[in-house]
Design a protein around this motif. Structure first.
Motif, mmCIF file in Angstrom:
data_model
loop_
_atom_site.group_PDB
_atom_site.id
_atom_site.type_symbol
_atom_site.label_atom_id
_atom_site.label_comp_id
_atom_site.label_asym_id
_atom_site.label_seq_id
_atom_site.Cartn_x
_atom_site.Cartn_y
_atom_site.Cartn_z
ATOM 1 N N THR A 138 0.877 -1.141 -0.148
ATOM 2 C CA THR A 138 -0.121 -0.081 -0.084
ATOM 3 C C THR A 138 0.905 1.131 0.070
ATOM 4 O O THR A 138 1.824 1.319 0.904
ATOM 5 N N PHE A 139 0.496 2.122 -0.920
ATOM 6 C CA PHE A 139 1.255 3.421 -1.220
ATOM 7 C C PHE A 139 0.218 4.659 -0.837
ATOM 8 O O PHE A 139 -0.563 4.655 -1.566
ATOM 9 N N VAL A 140 0.397 5.342 0.258
ATOM 10 C CA VAL A 140 -0.510 6.076 0.664
ATOM 11 C C VAL A 140 0.137 7.791 0.958
ATOM 12 O O VAL A 140 0.980 7.541 1.737
ATOM 13 N N ASP A 141 -0.221 8.738 0.605
ATOM 14 C CA ASP A 141 0.275 10.183 0.994
ATOM 15 C C ASP A 141 1.642 10.418 0.579
ATOM 16 O O ASP A 141 2.375 11.091 1.481
ATOM 17 N N ASN A 142 2.144 9.727 -0.314
ATOM 18 C CA ASN A 142 3.583 9.995 -0.864
ATOM 19 C C ASN A 142 3.696 11.159 -1.875
ATOM 20 O O ASN A 142 2.692 11.396 -2.540
ATOM 21 N N ARG A 143 5.105 11.674 -1.881
ATOM 22 C CA ARG A 143 4.914 13.036 -2.710
ATOM 23 C C ARG A 143 6.399 12.898 -3.597
ATOM 24 O O ARG A 143 7.275 12.562 -2.937
ATOM 25 N N GLY A 144 6.144 12.997 -4.756
ATOM 26 C CA GLY A 144 7.379 13.070 -5.617
ATOM 27 C C GLY A 144 7.388 14.585 -6.317
ATOM 28 O O GLY A 144 6.554 14.899 -7.093
ATOM 29 N N ALA A 145 8.222 15.415 -5.991
ATOM 30 C CA ALA A 145 8.337 16.893 -6.118
ATOM 31 C C ALA A 145 8.079 17.035 -7.833
ATOM 32 O O ALA A 145 7.490 17.761 -8.187
ATOM 33 N N VAL A 146 8.922 16.120 -8.530
ATOM 34 C CA VAL A 146 9.015 16.332 -9.813
ATOM 35 C C VAL A 146 8.202 14.919 -10.474
ATOM 36 O O VAL A 146 7.323 15.321 -11.465
ATOM 37 N N SER A 197 -2.883 5.198 -3.218
ATOM 38 C CA SER A 197 -3.977 6.027 -2.606
ATOM 39 C C SER A 197 -3.379 7.529 -2.294
ATOM 40 O O SER A 197 -2.638 7.529 -1.616
ATOM 41 N N SER A 198 -3.870 8.493 -2.923
ATOM 42 C CA SER A 198 -3.438 9.915 -2.526
ATOM 43 C C SER A 198 -2.033 10.367 -2.399
ATOM 44 O O SER A 198 -1.697 10.993 -1.608
ATOM 45 N N ASN A 199 -1.302 9.833 -3.555
ATOM 46 C CA ASN A 199 -0.081 10.114 -3.895
ATOM 47 C C ASN A 199 -0.151 11.364 -4.729
ATOM 48 O O ASN A 199 -0.955 11.762 -5.372
ATOM 49 N N ASP A 200 1.211 12.172 -4.754
ATOM 50 C CA ASP A 200 0.922 13.186 -5.546
ATOM 51 C C ASP A 200 2.413 13.496 -6.082
ATOM 52 O O ASP A 200 3.505 13.326 -5.382
ATOM 53 N N ALA A 201 2.464 14.048 -7.260
ATOM 54 C CA ALA A 201 3.795 14.506 -8.223
ATOM 55 C C ALA A 201 3.348 15.591 -9.196
ATOM 56 O O ALA A 201 2.337 15.617 -9.730
ATOM 57 N N ALA A 261 -7.383 8.432 -6.203
ATOM 58 C CA ALA A 261 -7.254 9.579 -5.627
ATOM 59 C C ALA A 261 -5.770 10.161 -5.732
ATOM 60 O O ALA A 261 -5.438 10.893 -4.779
ATOM 61 N N ASN A 262 -5.248 9.700 -6.831
ATOM 62 C CA ASN A 262 -3.737 10.139 -6.699
ATOM 63 C C ASN A 262 -3.814 11.485 -7.731
ATOM 64 O O ASN A 262 -4.715 11.461 -8.442
ATOM 65 N N THR A 263 -3.069 12.490 -7.776
ATOM 66 C CA THR A 263 -2.913 13.643 -8.256
ATOM 67 C C THR A 263 -1.602 13.952 -8.865
ATOM 68 O O THR A 263 -0.552 13.687 -8.360
ATOM 69 N N ALA A 264 -1.846 14.981 -10.094
ATOM 70 C CA ALA A 264 -0.510 15.207 -10.616
ATOM 71 C C ALA A 264 -0.687 16.234 -11.865
ATOM 72 O O ALA A 264 -1.946 16.742 -11.979
ATOM 73 N N THR A 265 0.252 16.857 -12.490
ATOM 74 C CA THR A 265 0.012 17.882 -13.395
ATOM 75 C C THR A 265 -0.150 17.066 -14.841
ATOM 76 O O THR A 265 -1.365 17.545 -15.390
ATOM 77 N N ASP A 266 0.242 16.100 -14.997
ATOM 78 C CA ASP A 266 0.185 14.939 -15.901
ATOM 79 C C ASP A 266 0.145 13.788 -15.407
ATOM 80 O O ASP A 266 1.020 13.460 -14.732
ATOM 81 N N GLY A 267 -0.736 12.787 -15.678
ATOM 82 C CA GLY A 267 -0.755 11.420 -15.426
ATOM 83 C C GLY A 267 -1.069 11.377 -13.973
ATOM 84 O O GLY A 267 -0.210 11.019 -13.213
ATOM 85 N N SER A 303 -5.411 14.910 -12.669
ATOM 86 C CA SER A 303 -4.401 15.835 -13.026
ATOM 87 C C SER A 303 -4.944 17.338 -13.625
ATOM 88 O O SER A 303 -6.051 17.398 -14.109
ATOM 89 N N ASN A 304 -4.118 18.302 -13.431
ATOM 90 C CA ASN A 304 -4.490 19.644 -13.848
ATOM 91 C C ASN A 304 -4.405 19.676 -15.438
ATOM 92 O O ASN A 304 -5.160 20.640 -16.046
ATOM 93 N N ASN A 305 -3.676 19.090 -16.036
ATOM 94 C CA ASN A 305 -3.166 19.328 -17.560
ATOM 95 C C ASN A 305 -3.888 18.386 -18.432
ATOM 96 O O ASN A 305 -4.677 18.476 -19.300
#
Length: 288
Positions: free
Chosen positions: A31-39, A59-63, A88-94, A116-118
């Motif tokens: 399980t991967f939850v609430d992790n963040r990759g800045a790039v 779940s709920s990871n972001d980059a 519920a993962n989020t990113a600019t792309d993908g 994703s935003n884009n």
């Protein structure tokens, strides 16, 4: 194993591989939850040899790119994503997964409410993947969102994807709630037995990249006529009568075909996998 609340520039929880690796790496049942990759790669970045991701929850990871997973494998390496849930993962792309390079097989997964935003709320296929083979088979993509390609954004003009037996429903975008540029794929890419329906912003946004008869193996259905119809066995502009995303048996939530659905037993039998996403055997002679 559980990986939670980690952060890094790339691969918030895990970065795997170096170019030239030949051994198969595997992550299963994690399980991967609430992790963040800045790039890139909120949870996982794969940059080496072959990799198997199976029976995991993201779940709920972001980059910036690839909210959960970023694939930048060598061109001769295959990454397999199987029976995973992207939620519920989020990113600019993908928002769920960003495919930059390498061969990618996405089998029996559910992508839900990724954003994703884009481009590419669930999946983003980058231009660099041109000439790379991949499979998208037996997946459910439901409730994802982006500006372009609420579920899937295609940017690889020559990639050879086999896209069969997927349900892409209830996603949203300004351009192509289901798939953006569905025909922007190589001549080796084929669509068969897919349901793309009830997506806000259009099931597909084709611009100048519609699905051609050379990319259509038939048995496809869309609800607004924007995706399919290049061959006579497609059902464009038809309501598939889908139930809500829920537990219908099997390890992951899916969209059930309700009684009376025109998609029941309407797929091209010879192109159906032997089991559906739940692992339930499909009947011979007629499948969906």
């Amino acid at each position: 194993s559980t990986f939670a609340d980690n952060s890094a520039p790339t691969g918030g929880a895990v970065q795997l591989g170096t170019p030239g690796d030949t051994f198969v790496q595997s992550i299963s049942g994690s399980t991967f939850v609430d992790n963040r990759g800045a790039v890139e790669g909120g949870a996982v970045v794969e940059s080496g040899g072959p990799l198997m991701l199976s029976d995991d929850t993201f779940s709920s990871n972001d980059a910036g790119q690839g909210g959960a997973v970023y694939v930048v494998a060598p061109d001769d390496a295959t990454v397999t994503v199987e029976r995973d849930e992207f939620d519920a993962n989020t990113a600019t792309d993908g928002g769920g997964l960003f495919w930059y390079s390498g061969n990618l097989d996405i089998l029996d997964n559910t992508f839900t409410v990724n954003a994703s935003n884009n481009a590419g709320g669930a999946l983003y296929q980058a231009e660099h993947t041109s000439d790379q083979p991949g499979m998208l088979i037996n997946n459910t993509l439901d409730g994802n969102s982006s500006y372009t390609g609420g579920a899937i954004a295609n940017q690889a003009a020559n990639a050879a994807w086999t896209i069969d037996n997927n349900t892409i429903a209830h996603n949203s975008a300004a351009q192509g709630g289901g798939i953006a540029s569905p025909g922007e794929l190589g001549s080796g890419s084929m669509y068969a037995n897919n349901i793309v329906a009830d997506n806000s912003g259009g099931d597909c946004y084709a611009a100048s990249h519609s699905i051609t008869s050379g990319q259509d193996d038939g048995g496809n259905l869309d609800s607004d006529g924007t995706c399919f119809g290049a061959v006579s066995t497609d059902k464009p502009g038809v309501n598939p009568m889908l139930g809500p995303l829920q537990n219908n048996g099997g390890p992951l939530p899916t969209d059930e075909l309700l009684p009376g659905s025109p998609a029941i037993d309407a797929a091209i039998d010879g192109l159906c996998p032997s089991t559906d996403e739940r692992g339930v055997p499909r009947p011979t002679g007629a499948c969906d």
